[in-house]
Design a protein around this motif. Structure first.
Motif, PDB file in Angstrom:
ATOM      1  N   ASP A  14       0.859  -1.182   0.000  1.00 56.19           N
ATOM      2  CA  ASP A  14       0.000   0.000   0.000  1.00 56.19           C
ATOM      3  C   ASP A  14       0.895   1.231   0.000  1.00 56.19           C
ATOM      4  O   ASP A  14       1.548   1.528   0.995  1.00 56.19           O
ATOM      5  N   LEU A  21      -0.606  -5.015   3.004  1.00 53.18           N
ATOM      6  CA  LEU A  21      -2.004  -5.175   3.401  1.00 53.18           C
ATOM      7  C   LEU A  21      -2.631  -6.369   2.694  1.00 53.18           C
ATOM      8  O   LEU A  21      -2.063  -6.932   1.761  1.00 53.18           O
ATOM      9  N   SER A  23      -7.024  -8.119   2.248  1.00 60.69           N
ATOM     10  CA  SER A  23      -8.425  -7.718   2.290  1.00 60.69           C
ATOM     11  C   SER A  23      -9.221  -8.723   3.110  1.00 60.69           C
ATOM     12  O   SER A  23      -8.767  -9.835   3.391  1.00 60.69           O
TER      13      SER A  23
END
Length: 278
Positions: A14, A21, A23
């Protein structure tokens, strides 16, 4: 994309915060080892470096001179070695660290390799009888290629450095897991095109596609054909995005307006490839 829907995990850099990162599709929270890795601040360390050539600059025999007119450079300002990354960020008057800059540096590949090694260790990859699959994308070559072109000292230096990073990674695999237990594929999705002006200067047929002019003409053509309206909503990556809500309200067959757009662009700009996106 390389992980798909059924992978155990997928991570990406990111460039707003400099961290790795995932999800909620894959997990509700980052594993402890990823959080610890992010706390180490490797992105900050890399962004405080000075990017200079790994070899004496006269040894870069596959490149044009470092100072040439065919490179966009970083922020259209920095295009010759050395690159003082701290200074570049200061001149941008950033209130915080410019983590996007790491994309355009060979150190973005270093950071990716660092994370891959941490994943192997912390996920115990290759340690049991079940096959593990790890997919790594070294993407800084893409960004640097777009900024500096395929004949730049910057891209040659990036690949020399990436070669060292891959060597380190493969040696780690040999030592940690064993080459007899490992199968490795190396592939690529695309290369980088030459600057059109470089091709023209070397007597090749080339030109520039000026999308703003092309879209203005296309919109005028569609207005004349179908009446005033925002028939085109966007143009991105050689793709024309049409306003399907407006097309549906006007009861125009989508295939008809797509065909008319394609014919217009081909006739007006015959040397350029333009795709229509539904």
């Amino acid at each position: 994309l390389s992980a798909g829907q059924m992978a155990n995990s997928a991570y990406w850099y990111d460039d707003l915060c400099g961290a790795w990162l995932t999800s909620s599709w894959y997990m509700d929270t980052l594993p402890r080892w990823v959080k610890e890795f992010n706390k180490n601040g490797f992105a900050d360390i890399y962004l405080n470096k000075i990017w200079d050539t790994m070899l004496p600059i006269d040894e870069y025999s596959e490149s044009l001179p470092d100072n040439n007119p065919y490179e966009t450079g970083i922020d259209r300002t920095y295009y010759v070695f050395p690159y003082n990354l701290t200074e570049i960020q200061m001149k941008k008057a950033q209130k915080q660290k410019n983590y996007q800059l790491l994309n355009y540096l060979p150190y973005g590949n270093n950071y990716t390799k660092d994370f891959a090694l941490a994943a192997i260790v912390n996920e115990n990859l290759g340690k049991d009888q079940f096959t593990d699959l790890l997919i790594i994308s070294f993407s800084s070559t893409d960004y640097i290629g777009h900024y500096f072109g395929p004949r730049s000292v910057e891209i040659e230096d990036t690949y020399l450095r990436l070669d060292k990073e891959i060597e380190h990674f493969l040696q780690f695999i040999d030592d940690e897991i064993g080459k007899e237990n490992t199968l490795i594929f190396l592939t690529s999705d695309h290369g980088v095109a030459d600057c059109p002006q470089y091709l023209k200067d070397n007597k090749a047929k080339a030109g520039m596609f000026r999308q703003s002019y092309a879209l203005a003409l296309l919109k005028s053509y569609l207005n004349a054909l179908y009446g005033e309206g925002e028939w085109v909503t966007d143009y991105l990556e050689q793709q024309i995005y049409l306003n399907h809500d407006l097309i549906e309200k006007a009861k125009i067959p989508p295939e008809e307006i797509q065909e008319n757009c394609a014919k217009f662009m081909v006739i007006t700009y015959p040397a350029n490839m333009v795709r229509l996106e539904n």
